[in-house]
Design a protein around this motif. Structure first.
Motif, short mmCIF file in Angstrom:
data_model
loop_
_atom_site.label_atom_id
_atom_site.label_comp_id
_atom_site.label_asym_id
_atom_site.label_seq_id
_atom_site.Cartn_x
_atom_site.Cartn_y
_atom_site.Cartn_z
N LEU A 234 0.82 -1.22 0.00
CA LEU A 234 0.00 0.00 0.00
C LEU A 234 0.85 1.26 0.00
O LEU A 234 0.46 2.28 -0.58
CB LEU A 234 -0.95 0.00 1.20
CG LEU A 234 -2.14 -0.96 1.08
CD1 LEU A 234 -3.00 -0.91 2.33
CD2 LEU A 234 -3.00 -0.63 -0.14
N TYR A 237 1.76 1.63 -3.60
CA TYR A 237 0.60 1.96 -4.43
C TYR A 237 0.17 3.41 -4.26
O TYR A 237 -0.04 4.13 -5.24
CB TYR A 237 -0.59 1.04 -4.13
CG TYR A 237 -1.83 1.67 -4.69
CD1 TYR A 237 -2.02 1.75 -6.06
CD2 TYR A 237 -2.76 2.31 -3.86
CE1 TYR A 237 -3.10 2.42 -6.60
CE2 TYR A 237 -3.84 2.98 -4.39
CZ TYR A 237 -4.01 3.03 -5.75
OH TYR A 237 -5.08 3.72 -6.29
N VAL A 238 -0.02 3.84 -3.01
CA VAL A 238 -0.49 5.22 -2.79
C VAL A 238 0.55 6.21 -3.32
O VAL A 238 0.20 7.27 -3.83
CB VAL A 238 -0.81 5.46 -1.31
CG1 VAL A 238 -1.21 6.91 -1.06
CG2 VAL A 238 -1.94 4.53 -0.86
N PHE A 326 -6.16 -0.25 -4.42
CA PHE A 326 -6.27 0.04 -2.99
C PHE A 326 -7.42 -0.73 -2.32
O PHE A 326 -7.20 -1.48 -1.37
CB PHE A 326 -6.42 1.54 -2.78
CG PHE A 326 -6.64 1.94 -1.35
CD1 PHE A 326 -5.59 2.00 -0.46
CD2 PHE A 326 -7.91 2.25 -0.89
CE1 PHE A 326 -5.79 2.36 0.87
CE2 PHE A 326 -8.13 2.61 0.42
CZ PHE A 326 -7.06 2.66 1.31
N THR A 329 -6.87 -4.56 -2.43
CA THR A 329 -5.82 -5.00 -1.51
C THR A 329 -6.36 -5.12 -0.09
O THR A 329 -6.00 -6.06 0.65
CB THR A 329 -4.63 -4.02 -1.55
OG1 THR A 329 -4.06 -4.03 -2.86
CG2 THR A 329 -3.56 -4.40 -0.54
N LEU A 330 -7.21 -4.20 0.32
CA LEU A 330 -7.80 -4.29 1.65
C LEU A 330 -8.69 -5.52 1.78
O LEU A 330 -8.69 -6.20 2.82
CB LEU A 330 -8.60 -3.02 1.96
CG LEU A 330 -7.80 -1.72 2.06
CD1 LEU A 330 -8.72 -0.56 2.40
CD2 LEU A 330 -6.68 -1.83 3.10
N GLY A 349 -0.19 3.68 3.66
CA GLY A 349 -0.57 4.38 2.44
C GLY A 349 -0.33 5.88 2.55
O GLY A 349 0.14 6.51 1.61
#
Length: 400
Positions: A234, A237-238, A326, A329-330, A349
């Motif tokens: 994360l 990604y973020v 996002f 992934t959660l 993130g």
């Protein structure tokens, strides 16, 4: 006493990891499942996106210089980054409804304080309180909807994107009503407080999902390893998402494109639309495989931004690719770690969202415009590698 909101029943907890569970049938995206979450994430999106476009209005209303006006966004983001771990700790004791109720109350109080603040320090305090409320709601609801599945969490996060796109429009409408940008600020933030109240009402009417129960089948060492993989994923990604959105206009302007703002809008629009599409059509794709495919597509799109002729289209491609990563992934993580730790993943993130724009700024000023696609491509490629490692370590997760 924090407001107590009723909660609907979510999916049952998965079977132990030693014998992978069968995927349940996809859950319909009814109002009973996503109604309250959709309203809540719309409110969160408006608040999250309003500070940047409101900088001129804050300068006019409080007489602050441009060098200091960014402090109000910093206060908001400090609050929103600090709240998710606390929300995670409270979830086990209070439940989703009470945590969301208390956090929305704090969000509304912060928005009203910004609206009524006679001085700049009080406005900063209001932004901090509102950020804490936003982080608490986001942590609790993302943890809850992650347990419902890929489709539900992508849908509610798509509404966050819609709210972000509505924030500048809200500012424009309130400024026109008041006759000046600074005069429209109170009405804009009162509107956000009203949205928070409507979110609480929606939660009472439609309920909220319960958290998945922790199976406790992994050792503490294995769980820490799993948590570290998802946290790193994360963070990267973020960084890619925020870095692309923050620096696309500067990069496109430097390589000669005439309408960089339009491309940035299309980037965020592509991200939002892809989450809606994922919520509609991803019921038979395992989360881990979906995230890997999206990360690879993001890496390809980031690389294509290095070609000036293709850069506008490539940024839209990156937005479409980033959209489902996002929330999915959660949902993937929710089957492997306790729900309270899913909420804490939002902090990693936030770190990525701070680091990557800073690194891109250093690269842009020190090495030139080419550093933007180079750094973003490297980060997206590293993200794809880490997703593949996570997939190998924990498996693809449940479909639906």
């Amino acid at each position: 006493m924090l407001p107590c909101l009723p909660m609907s029943v979510a999916e049952p907890a998965p079977a132990p990891l030693s014998s992978p569970p069968l995927a349940p049938p996809p859950q319909p995206l009814t109002f009973a499942v996503v109604g309250a979450g959709a309203v809540a994430f719309l409110c969160l999106g408006v608040l999250q996106a309003i500070y940047g476009p409101a900088f001129p209005a804050f300068e006019e209303r409080f007489g602050v210089v441009t060098a200091r006006v960014g402090l109000i966004a910093s206060a908001h983001f400090i609050g929103s980054a600090a709240a998710p771990p606390l929300a995670g700790l409270l979830l086990a004791r209070l439940g989703v409804g009470r945590v969301v109720g208390g956090a929305f109350t704090l969000l509304a109080a912060g928005a009203l304080l910004v609206a009524a603040a006679p001085t700049w320090p009080l406005a900063l305090l209001g932004a901090l309180l509102g950020g804490l409320g936003l982080g608490g709601v986001s942590g609790a609801l993302n943890a809850a909807y992650a347990g419902v599945g890929t489709r539900a969490i992508n849908f509610v996060n798509a509404l966050f994107g819609v709210g972000s796109m509505l924030a500048p429009l809200l500012l424009a409408l309130t400024a026109r009503q008041a006759g000046s940008p600074g005069g429209g600020l109170p009405l804009a933030f009162v509107t956000i407080a009203v949205l928070a109240g409507l979110s609480l009402l929606a939660a009472r009417l439609w309920g909220l999902p319960r958290l998945l129960q922790d199976t406790g089948t992994e050792s503490s060492q294995a769980r820490r390893s799993t948590l570290a993989l998802f946290a790193g994923l994360l963070l990267l990604y973020v960084g890619v998402e925020v870095g692309s959105g923050a620096w696309a206009a500067n990069y496109l302007g430097a390589v000669g494109h005439a309408s960089p703002a339009l491309v940035v809008s299309a980037y965020w629009g592509g991200l939002t639309v892809s989450r809606v599409l994922t919520s509609l059509f991803a019921s038979h794709v395992a989360p881990g495989r979906l995230v890997l495919g999206a990360a690879l597509l993001a890496a390809v799109g980031s690389a294509l931004t290095a070609l000036p002729a293709l850069a506008p289209f490539a940024y839209v491609l990156v937005g479409v690719a980033c959209g489902p990563i996002f929330p999915t992934t959660l949902a993937w993580a929710a089957r492997r770690i306790p729900a309270r730790l899913v909420a804490s993943l939002l902090v990693s993130g936030s770190v990525g969202g701070v680091l990557m724009p800073w690194l891109l700024g250093l690269g842009f000023t020190g090495a030139g415009s080419w550093a933007v696609p180079a750094l973003l491509t490297g980060a997206a490629a590293l993200l794809a590698v880490l997703v593949a490692l996570t997939l190998r370590r924990v498996g693809p997760g449940l479909e639906g």
